[in-house]
Enzyme design. Sequence first.
Site, PDB file in Angstrom:
ATOM      1  N   ARG A   4       0.882  -1.187   0.000  1.00 39.90           N
ATOM      2  CA  ARG A   4       0.000   0.000   0.000  1.00 39.90           C
ATOM      3  C   ARG A   4       0.904   1.217   0.000  1.00 39.90           C
ATOM      4  O   ARG A   4       1.615   1.493   0.957  1.00 39.90           O
ATOM      5  CB  ARG A   4      -0.875  -0.001   1.262  1.00 39.90           C
ATOM      6  N   GLY A   5       0.888   1.960  -1.128  1.00 42.33           N
ATOM      7  CA  GLY A   5       1.850   3.041  -1.333  1.00 42.33           C
ATOM      8  C   GLY A   5       1.857   4.080  -0.249  1.00 42.33           C
ATOM      9  O   GLY A   5       2.924   4.515   0.214  1.00 42.33           O
ATOM     10  N   GLU A   6       0.703   4.519   0.181  1.00 38.87           N
ATOM     11  CA  GLU A   6       0.651   5.610   1.160  1.00 38.87           C
ATOM     12  C   GLU A   6       1.174   5.190   2.515  1.00 38.87           C
ATOM     13  O   GLU A   6       1.542   6.028   3.336  1.00 38.87           O
ATOM     14  CB  GLU A   6      -0.789   6.116   1.300  1.00 38.87           C
ATOM     15  N   ASP A   7       1.255   3.880   2.804  1.00 38.59           N
ATOM     16  CA  ASP A   7       1.768   3.401   4.094  1.00 38.59           C
ATOM     17  C   ASP A   7       3.289   3.196   4.079  1.00 38.59           C
ATOM     18  O   ASP A   7       3.990   3.571   5.031  1.00 38.59           O
ATOM     19  CB  ASP A   7       1.108   2.064   4.462  1.00 38.59           C
ATOM     20  N   THR A   8       3.825   2.608   2.992  1.00 39.27           N
ATOM     21  CA  THR A   8       5.209   2.117   3.071  1.00 39.27           C
ATOM     22  C   THR A   8       6.080   2.473   1.883  1.00 39.27           C
ATOM     23  O   THR A   8       7.269   2.144   1.868  1.00 39.27           O
ATOM     24  CB  THR A   8       5.199   0.591   3.193  1.00 39.27           C
ATOM     25  N   ARG A   9       5.542   3.169   0.858  1.00 42.89           N
ATOM     26  CA  ARG A   9       6.332   3.402  -0.335  1.00 42.89           C
ATOM     27  C   ARG A   9       7.628   4.150  -0.024  1.00 42.89           C
ATOM     28  O   ARG A   9       8.700   3.779  -0.519  1.00 42.89           O
ATOM     29  CB  ARG A   9       5.522   4.177  -1.376  1.00 42.89           C
ATOM     30  N   GLY A  37     -10.364   3.091  -7.177  1.00 46.48           N
ATOM     31  CA  GLY A  37     -11.268   2.595  -8.204  1.00 46.48           C
ATOM     32  C   GLY A  37     -10.570   2.105  -9.451  1.00 46.48           C
ATOM     33  O   GLY A  37     -11.201   1.510 -10.307  1.00 46.48           O
ATOM     34  N   GLU A  95      -4.910  -7.067  -6.516  1.00 49.91           N
ATOM     35  CA  GLU A  95      -3.542  -7.488  -6.805  1.00 49.91           C
ATOM     36  C   GLU A  95      -3.184  -8.743  -6.004  1.00 49.91           C
ATOM     37  O   GLU A  95      -2.547  -9.670  -6.525  1.00 49.91           O
ATOM     38  CB  GLU A  95      -2.591  -6.350  -6.478  1.00 49.91           C
TER      39      GLU A  95
END
Length: 1175
Positions: A24-29, A57, A91
């Site tokens: 999840r990009g906003e958590d760990t990118r 979406g 995914e």
Amino acid sequence: MALQGLRSSSFSDEWTYDVFLSFRGEDTRNSFISHLYNSLNEKGIRTFIDKVDLQRGQEITPALISAIQQSRIAIVVFSQNYASSTFCLDELASILHYVRGEGRLVWPVFHGVDPSEVRHHRGSYGQALAKHEDRFRANKEKVRKWEEALSVAANLSGWHFQHRSQPEYEFISGIIEEVSKKINRALLHVANHPVGLESSVHEIISLLKLGSGERFIMLGIYGVGGVGKTTVARAVYNLIGDQFEGACFLADIREKANKHGLVQLQETLLSEVVAENNLRLGDVHRGIPIIKRRLCRKTVLLIIDDVDNLKQLQAIAGGPGWFGCGSRIIVTTRDKHLLTTHGVEKFFEVKELNVKKSLELLSWNAFKNNRVDPGYRDVLNRAVFYAGGLPLALEVIGSNLFGKTIEQWNSMLDKYKSIPNGEIHEILKVSYDSLEENEKEIFLDIACFFNKLEMSYTKEMLYAHGLHGEIGIQLLKDKSLIKIDGSNRVRMHDLIQDMGREIVRQESTLEPGKRSRLWFDEDIVRVLEENEGTEEIEIIMLHSCKYKEVHWSGVAFEKMKNLRILIIEDVCFSRGPKYLPNALRVLDWSGYPSLSLPPDFNPKNLLILSLPESCLQILKSPKVFCSLCLLDFEGCKFLTRVPNLSELPNLGGLCLDYCTNLISFHESIGFLRKLRLLSAQGCSQLEMLAPCINLRSLETLDLRDCSSFLVFPEVLGPMENTRDIYLDQTAIKELPLSIGNLIGLKKLYLRCCNGLEQLPGSIFIIPKLELVLSYGSRGFQLFKGFEIQEKQRSEAFVATIFLHCLPDIWNESLTRARFNHDLDGYCISKSETNFIQIFTLPHTLISFVLLPRATTGVPHVSGCSRILPFVEEPGKILRAFYARSGSSVSFWYCEKFPKIAICVIGGSGAEIDDSILDIRLRVFVNDSEQLICLCNYIVYKQKMAKHIIWCGLRCKQERVISTHKWNHVQVSWELQYHRPYDPYRVISDNNGIPTVNIDLSGIHVFEEENSCIENIRFTNPDNSLSQAETMRNDYRIFYSPSDLSHDRLVQLLVQLRDYISDILRMSYIHSGHAAGDPKMEFPLLNFEGLRCMFKEALNAKAPGLVPLLRGSRVEMEGVMTKEQRKEAFNPFTCVDVLKSLTRWSLFNFFMMKLTMVLLFSALLEWILHTNKHIN
């Protein structure tokens, strides 16, 4: 674990990406993922990371799906907000489908979140899923799949990172180390063109049950050489190897064990699984405990390729205890029996490619692409047919013909038909080289002669060649050299057959006469015409060659001293042989051209002599055929008699079909103790087989279409092995009672045997017999042996029962008929004290009395006028006849059992196919069954007629059951039409046997010395009845006129008076008078007056009464119907007429007088008819 979407690209030894990262990009990118990605890159690990944050979406792109499919390992980082993203969930589902679904690794990393929250959908994961459920109310299945994906992923082995528990770089280093171990495992090259592997790999991985928790599985992959066993095993290894702590592929075990020994293989296993590169074992037995100790705690994938000896498995993978929990062992071999011997329980057979896949693989090798040039399609199909779906052959042929013209393709394929490709031949020959001598000979016999033939025939020929076919065929099957198809035929792959024939051809490439086996027609004709035969030749098989005639001298076989099998079919020879080798064990020559066998031929070892459609007239003395097992002279038009065969003790089969001039057999044919098949169908002049037979081994007797065959032989003893007898379209008229000795008989065919009317009663005791009467229908099952004890069978006797088929339409002109069928009844005493026997009635006439429907005292016969049958027996006096409706009739007697005739009438007008009328008679005395008689009548397709059946009963000499009391006798009939046997019909339905309606049962009592009619009663003598009531119960008894005394006449008058009194009383009451009215006394009914009237009539014969009767008929109009008036002369209708008149309430005195005149006039007319029965 179910495999889904497996693709050929999955078998590649090259992956586009080593690792696919899901997060999840906003958590760990910008934190954990960034550090992890950089560390993987620094180690040279090719990693896919989606560098663009997809918006809410958005759906997964095809490029992303492709990246997932092309990644060897997937790492999923679960963070706080991972489940809130539908993109991440999609995914994850795709990763589980494509990566884990194909057996590759998926590792979860729990970053700042507890694994239980992901597994059980708690905390932020539970909240996110609740929101998704609310949002996707119309697509709940989508949310369910996300929930399932989270649970599955959370249960996989991975890492849990907790802040401040350890430095992040140390945590990442652990991940990098594990990834490095996995990607450093070398993948195997599967194939240049991995065509058609998907289904096999899918099924093998399913059999391995990865992730199921099953402790240990050993799987055997077997199949013919060159079919792709090793290729499939490599693909499986590449796909699932990363899931084990150690993986090893030991290739070419057969070759390496022979060259370097088993110790080196043990060292290779330890080196690859536990990284012991310098380990030296020195001895196999030292290596076994070391392998067990070092690997017993490791989860191992071990593939042992091309095993051909049990010792190889015992040294490398001795058993489940050698490896850790979850280990999987795969063994590839050509020998399935070897796997079974080692205790392998799961098997997978690699099959040949289908036509579509074969064309694809051939095209890749011949044209380096999958596009087929239309001009090459025919030659490609020819090559595919030749290769038979064998990948090895497709690859070799395709590579050899790369860049060649169509003409060159056809030329090369022509060459392969006679001389196989050397590379293919050598690879396939490996299996042959591993065989023992017996199995090698069997393999060559099948390859040269018996491919695609029935197993039984193949075994017979192998036995004749001196080989042990039973065990040899099984060994060839275990080694994947042959198969047995659903029709029980031996099947050998065409290329393997070519390999075997090439081995024989190599025995002498230039001189076919020096080869052990000859099957090619050009080679055989050359050897025969040029006299090139040698002692090397053991088998010759010539089938309808292209030559119109073989021109030879007849001496070509003289040099073939070791020729054991000679088979010639549909080939014309210029002359017959002058010499045949004495070593022959099979002589099968269709159209044999000579009138006799060569004079010097002494075939003591001959097992099969088959000369169908031959000119043979003279058969050598049977003494020289002492070993003969099969004699076949089918279609020999010149054969007229079969000689004495008693000196052929081993004869098991005799076939004389369509020997149209055959007249007789020697009686020895009935006593050949090993004869299993006797077939003489179509022998149109054969009238009988033998007077008697006792063939203990006989299984099949076939005499169908023997149109002159009349007499079936007596069966002298039990024949338990006989299963089928065919007597279709013969002239046979009866079967012997001794046929009951065929106790093992299952099918008796009697189709179109129109001369046969009855089956012997003993046939009912054959337990499993099915009798077939019609073409295209099932047979009838007749077994009733369960009712008969062994002792009763031995004491059974035969008695004649008469049957007459009555016409469908009855009329008054029918008066007499003769019995037209004499049937044999199978009689069994059911009681040890039985004193009753059935005796044969003389051939007599049946007389029928035709009665109106209203007649009292005579049972109604449905569907026609009423009848009363009588037996006319010359010189015998009929004392009485008693009849009643239904299937049983009874009487009482005292002193001696009377001599009686019993009859039954039954049937219906329904249309039936060929059937069997089953007749059963039972006799009971004082409720104890004394006698049962079984009988039958064959009914061919027709409208069922009425049947009247008669037989006689009498007491055995000086046998009396009692002299002091009345004894009750009941005679019961059962008539049934059998329906075709149906094994699926419910038992309670008696196999659907319909019972025939029985109209009448009757008894005739005959005149005998020392007998008295008063000793026979047809009503129970123990009942307390007045004389009039007793006689009223006896109204169905009809006595012979010659037996009427004056006293008996008075008794009849008393009975008539009682009837008339009842009728008058009823009529008077109906007219309105009270029952006690004095007018009820009628002077006309004065008993003495009636008696005097009859005495006077007897003296004067009352000549004036008949005209009075006739003159009164006019006055009866308006009271009696036309039918009643017509029947007024019949003496049996008088009481019925009176009863019918009671329907009239106005019954005047004049009509009463007229009725009395009618009654007594008719009675007198009957009495005066003293010399014959009434017709």
